[in-house]
Write a protein that holds these residues in place. Structure first.
Motif, PDB file in Angstrom:
ATOM      1  N   ALA A  17       0.826  -1.209   0.000  1.00  0.00           N
ATOM      2  CA  ALA A  17       0.000   0.000   0.000  1.00  0.00           C
ATOM      3  C   ALA A  17       0.863   1.263   0.000  1.00  0.00           C
ATOM      4  N   ASP A  18       0.334   2.317  -0.600  1.00  0.00           N
ATOM      5  CA  ASP A  18       1.053   3.588  -0.659  1.00  0.00           C
ATOM      6  C   ASP A  18       1.393   4.108   0.732  1.00  0.00           C
ATOM      7  N   GLU A  19       0.485   3.899   1.705  1.00  0.00           N
ATOM      8  CA  GLU A  19       0.740   4.410   3.047  1.00  0.00           C
ATOM      9  C   GLU A  19       1.887   3.667   3.729  1.00  0.00           C
ATOM     10  N   VAL A  20       2.174   2.448   3.290  1.00  0.00           N
ATOM     11  CA  VAL A  20       3.341   1.732   3.820  1.00  0.00           C
ATOM     12  C   VAL A  20       4.612   2.336   3.242  1.00  0.00           C
ATOM     13  N   HIS A  21       4.612   2.579   1.945  1.00  0.00           N
ATOM     14  CA  HIS A  21       5.782   3.204   1.336  1.00  0.00           C
ATOM     15  C   HIS A  21       5.965   4.646   1.822  1.00  0.00           C
ATOM     16  N   ALA A  22       4.881   5.315   2.190  1.00  0.00           N
ATOM     17  CA  ALA A  22       5.010   6.655   2.769  1.00  0.00           C
ATOM     18  C   ALA A  22       5.739   6.588   4.104  1.00  0.00           C
ATOM     19  N   LEU A  23       5.525   5.514   4.846  1.00  0.00           N
ATOM     20  CA  LEU A  23       6.192   5.323   6.133  1.00  0.00           C
ATOM     21  C   LEU A  23       7.675   5.064   5.941  1.00  0.00           C
ATOM     22  N   ARG A  24       8.020   4.212   4.965  1.00  0.00           N
ATOM     23  CA  ARG A  24       9.422   3.915   4.644  1.00  0.00           C
ATOM     24  C   ARG A  24       9.571   3.797   3.136  1.00  0.00           C
ATOM     25  N   PRO A  25       9.913   4.905   2.470  1.00  0.00           N
ATOM     26  CA  PRO A  25      10.047   4.876   1.012  1.00  0.00           C
ATOM     27  C   PRO A  25      11.118   3.906   0.505  1.00  0.00           C
ATOM     28  N   SER A 135      -6.195 -15.340  -1.204  1.00  0.00           N
ATOM     29  CA  SER A 135      -6.009 -14.310  -2.234  1.00  0.00           C
ATOM     30  C   SER A 135      -4.522 -13.996  -2.261  1.00  0.00           C
ATOM     31  N   ALA A 136      -4.117 -13.119  -3.147  1.00  0.00           N
ATOM     32  CA  ALA A 136      -2.740 -12.640  -3.132  1.00  0.00           C
ATOM     33  C   ALA A 136      -2.479 -11.845  -1.852  1.00  0.00           C
ATOM     34  N   PRO A 137      -1.230 -11.771  -1.402  1.00  0.00           N
ATOM     35  CA  PRO A 137      -0.923 -11.024  -0.178  1.00  0.00           C
ATOM     36  C   PRO A 137      -0.842  -9.524  -0.424  1.00  0.00           C
ATOM     37  N   HIS A 138      -1.217  -8.769   0.614  1.00  0.00           N
ATOM     38  CA  HIS A 138      -1.177  -7.305   0.535  1.00  0.00           C
ATOM     39  C   HIS A 138      -0.572  -6.776   1.825  1.00  0.00           C
ATOM     40  N   LEU A 139       0.389  -5.871   1.702  1.00  0.00           N
ATOM     41  CA  LEU A 139       0.980  -5.217   2.867  1.00  0.00           C
ATOM     42  C   LEU A 139       0.263  -3.893   3.060  1.00  0.00           C
ATOM     43  N   ILE A 140      -0.395  -3.732   4.202  1.00  0.00           N
ATOM     44  CA  ILE A 140      -1.268  -2.581   4.436  1.00  0.00           C
ATOM     45  C   ILE A 140      -1.042  -2.028   5.843  1.00  0.00           C
ATOM     46  N   ASP A 162      -3.441  -3.569  15.900  1.00  0.00           N
ATOM     47  CA  ASP A 162      -3.706  -2.184  16.272  1.00  0.00           C
ATOM     48  C   ASP A 162      -4.011  -1.367  15.024  1.00  0.00           C
ATOM     49  N   ALA A 163      -4.827  -0.358  15.163  1.00  0.00           N
ATOM     50  CA  ALA A 163      -5.084   0.537  14.041  1.00  0.00           C
ATOM     51  C   ALA A 163      -3.776   1.202  13.611  1.00  0.00           C
ATOM     52  N   GLY A 164      -3.487   1.160  12.339  1.00  0.00           N
ATOM     53  CA  GLY A 164      -2.259   1.739  11.808  1.00  0.00           C
ATOM     54  C   GLY A 164      -1.085   0.787  11.769  1.00  0.00           C
ATOM     55  N   GLU A 165      -1.243  -0.370  12.385  1.00  0.00           N
ATOM     56  CA  GLU A 165      -0.169  -1.369  12.376  1.00  0.00           C
ATOM     57  C   GLU A 165       0.078  -1.853  10.943  1.00  0.00           C
ATOM     58  N   VAL A 166       1.325  -2.085  10.583  1.00  0.00           N
ATOM     59  CA  VAL A 166       1.651  -2.613   9.259  1.00  0.00           C
ATOM     60  C   VAL A 166       1.524  -4.132   9.301  1.00  0.00           C
ATOM     61  N   VAL A 167       0.679  -4.669   8.431  1.00  0.00           N
ATOM     62  CA  VAL A 167       0.424  -6.108   8.422  1.00  0.00           C
ATOM     63  C   VAL A 167       0.370  -6.628   6.983  1.00  0.00           C
ATOM     64  N   VAL A 232       9.091 -18.897  -8.702  1.00  0.00           N
ATOM     65  CA  VAL A 232       8.878 -17.615  -9.374  1.00  0.00           C
ATOM     66  C   VAL A 232       9.132 -16.524  -8.350  1.00  0.00           C
ATOM     67  N   ARG A 233       9.774 -15.439  -8.763  1.00  0.00           N
ATOM     68  CA  ARG A 233      10.018 -14.348  -7.831  1.00  0.00           C
ATOM     69  C   ARG A 233       9.531 -13.016  -8.400  1.00  0.00           C
ATOM     70  N   ARG A 234       9.215 -12.102  -7.485  1.00  0.00           N
ATOM     71  CA  ARG A 234       8.792 -10.757  -7.881  1.00  0.00           C
ATOM     72  C   ARG A 234       9.277  -9.751  -6.863  1.00  0.00           C
ATOM     73  N   LEU A 235       9.871  -8.674  -7.330  1.00  0.00           N
ATOM     74  CA  LEU A 235      10.345  -7.588  -6.477  1.00  0.00           C
ATOM     75  C   LEU A 235       9.335  -6.450  -6.518  1.00  0.00           C
ATOM     76  N   ILE A 236       8.933  -5.970  -5.330  1.00  0.00           N
ATOM     77  CA  ILE A 236       8.022  -4.824  -5.222  1.00  0.00           C
ATOM     78  C   ILE A 236       8.783  -3.681  -4.567  1.00  0.00           C
ATOM     79  N   THR A 237       8.851  -2.536  -5.273  1.00  0.00           N
ATOM     80  CA  THR A 237       9.570  -1.372  -4.761  1.00  0.00           C
ATOM     81  C   THR A 237       8.641  -0.156  -4.770  1.00  0.00           C
ATOM     82  N   ASN A 238       9.174   0.969  -4.375  1.00  0.00           N
ATOM     83  CA  ASN A 238       8.396   2.199  -4.258  1.00  0.00           C
ATOM     84  C   ASN A 238       8.383   2.991  -5.549  1.00  0.00           C
ATOM     85  N   ASN A 239       8.288   2.325  -6.671  1.00  0.00           N
ATOM     86  CA  ASN A 239       8.171   3.050  -7.946  1.00  0.00           C
ATOM     87  C   ASN A 239       7.339   2.256  -8.935  1.00  0.00           C
TER      88      ASN A 239
END
Length: 239
Positions: A17-25, A135-140, A162-167, A232-239
């Motif tokens: 999620a964008d809010e995760v990358h906002a926490l640590r770009p 489903s596919a995993p999501h970091l939120i 907790d509300a706001g916790e990264v999961v 199979v591998r996939r890299l997810i970055t902030n771009n």
């Protein structure tokens, strides 16, 4: 058993999620989906990896406490940023590195391999049963209402982040709390696991080369776990 396209489709649906990358770009996640594993008990190869990991931890800790190791310090900082107390809930890398002095756990060869590589390469590395995903995993950043199945006093209980916790989460609930602290019960690798998802988490100062080296070693050891292993591998970055 899945084919390579099914694994690719699964990883293509994974998101941060964008809010995760906002926490640590600088955050990067490398996901490896694997099928065709032949389950087995710990063996000489996994034992050798664990011994090497224990020795590497001892060498790193010879002149500094565990909380000052660079990547562990970075994760302690990010835990504080979303409200977790790192001295109470340690990220998976720190927890394993602390255990290394008295011996890393011996579980089964699949779990032993990824635990050893996590400590040797100093990256949080989670392993989960791919068949348990709905489903596919999501970091939120959690709303605080998502279910998380765990145990307390030997009984199965449902907790909530907790509300706001990264999961990490799928359509059924939280799969791993506090980014890389603790997975839910349904995701645990067992002695029967034949398909798995591995998540390698990276923050600066770890580099992309560090991440690639850990993933390459994990891949090398996974490929010998069955005659028909597919990875199979996939890299997810902030771009």
């Amino acid at each position: 058993m899945r084919d390579i396209h099914e694994l690719e489709d699964f990883l293509a649906g994974a998101t941060v999620a964008d809010e995760v990358h906002a926490l640590r770009p600088d955050y990067r996640a490398l996901l490896l989906a694997v099928d065709g594993i032949e389950p087995a008990a710990s063996d000489d190869e996994s034992e050798a990896l664990l011994i090497r990991a224990e020795a590497s931890a001892a060498a790193r800790l010879a002149d500094r406490p565990v909380e000052e190791l660079p990547h562990i310090a970075a994760w302690r900082d990010v835990y504080r940023a979303f409200g977790a107390k790192p001295q109470r809930t340690r990220n998976s890398l720190e927890a394993l590195t602390r255990r290394a002095a008295n011996g890393l756990p011996r579980v089964n060869r699949l779990t032993d391999i990824y635990n050893a590589i996590s400590v040797s390469h100093q990256l949080p590395l989670g392993g989960e049963d791919l068949d348990a995903y709905t489903s596919a995993p999501h970091l939120i950043r959690a709303a605080g209402t998502e279910p998380f199945d765990t145990t307390a006093g030997g009984e199965t209980v449902i907790e909530h982040p907790d509300a706001g916790e990264v999961v990490w989460a799928d359509s059924s609930g939280v799969t791993c709390r506090r980014w890389n602290w603790r997975q839910c019960r349904r995701m645990q690798l067992t002695d029967d696991t034949s398909a798995a998802l591995f998540i390698l988490d990276v923050l600066d100062p770890a580099t992309d080369d560090d991440l690639a080296a850990a993933a390459d070693e994990l891949t090398t050891h996974l490929r010998v776990l069955g005659a028909n292993v597919i990875i199979v591998r996939r890299l997810i970055t902030n771009n």
